[in-house]
Design an enzyme around this catalytic site. Sequence first.
Site, PDB file in Angstrom:
ATOM      1  N   HIS A   5     -10.193   1.023   1.232  1.00 22.78           N
ATOM      2  CA  HIS A   5      -9.699   2.330   1.687  1.00 22.78           C
ATOM      3  C   HIS A   5     -10.858   3.284   1.981  1.00 22.78           C
ATOM      4  CE1 HIS A   5      -5.381   2.605   1.791  1.00 22.78           C
ATOM      5  NE2 HIS A   5      -5.238   2.090   0.586  1.00 22.78           N
ATOM      6  N   HIS A  22      -8.925  -3.650  -2.778  1.00 20.08           N
ATOM      7  CA  HIS A  22      -8.033  -2.893  -1.899  1.00 20.08           C
ATOM      8  C   HIS A  22      -8.462  -1.429  -1.814  1.00 20.08           C
ATOM      9  CE1 HIS A  22      -3.775  -1.975  -0.437  1.00 20.08           C
ATOM     10  NE2 HIS A  22      -4.214  -0.782  -0.788  1.00 20.08           N
ATOM     11  N   GLU A  23      -8.732  -0.814  -2.975  1.00 19.92           N
ATOM     12  CA  GLU A  23      -9.087   0.604  -2.985  1.00 19.92           C
ATOM     13  C   GLU A  23     -10.485   0.840  -2.404  1.00 19.92           C
ATOM     14  OE1 GLU A  23      -6.773   2.745  -3.542  1.00 19.92           O
ATOM     15  OE2 GLU A  23      -5.394   1.162  -4.185  1.00 19.92           O
ATOM     16  N   CYS A  66       0.842  -1.196   0.000  1.00 19.81           N
ATOM     17  CA  CYS A  66       0.000   0.000   0.000  1.00 19.81           C
ATOM     18  C   CYS A  66       0.871   1.238   0.000  1.00 19.81           C
ATOM     19  CB  CYS A  66      -0.903  -0.012   1.239  1.00 19.81           C
ATOM     20  SG  CYS A  66      -2.008   1.409   1.382  1.00 19.81           S
TER      21      CYS A  66
END
Length: 218
Positions: free
Chosen positions: A171, A167-168, A125
């Site tokens: 976030h 993953h994003e 990351c």
Amino acid sequence: MSEDVREVRVQGERVASYPELPPEVGRGAVRRITVVGEDVLHRPCADVTDFGSPELARLVDDMFATNAVAEGAAIAANQVGVPLRLFVWDMADEWGVRHVGHIANPVLDELPADRRRLVEESEGCLSVPGPYRPLARPDTAVVRGQDMHGNPLVIEGRGYFARCLQHETDHLSGSLYVDRLSARDRRSVLREMSRTQDEVHARRAARAADLGKPLPLP
């Protein structure tokens, strides 16, 4: 971008040609990348509502520029300090397909059991500069949202691109990949980050100089 790229998809659509750097990189300014532990990374982001605005277009440009300098696969808005549900990507998958785009207000589809094949791969990351750790995720992802003009958008990914989309989206819910690790592994990642982040920041500074993009003040 690797010479192995055989196809480019922009906003999910195949294009005949595309420059090595997205046009947004030329227009955008580099912003400071937030680091694990900062509040903006650990709380849910607000929905994007100002579609079509110059401010949103500028943010997208700046995120592409920041991602390019950091040599990332993708970056979320809260990684540049803006708590909005938005991320951009520019990366190649295992099949030689380059994916470029942005999405606002993304929501991941709940995949049926027959499409949920978990694959464990190394994950890192930009907001945890340096370390990578194995993490299991489904190898297919479908995300639905809107583009910067408010038009509906559906993006599907396999392999590494599917991991990127997940993953994003994490976030934007205030979660980092380290939050999916065991407490022991998370402590190990943070110790490693403290040793490697200066080297990572130096590489970013060199890349910024190569691109003629001034870095923001710390």
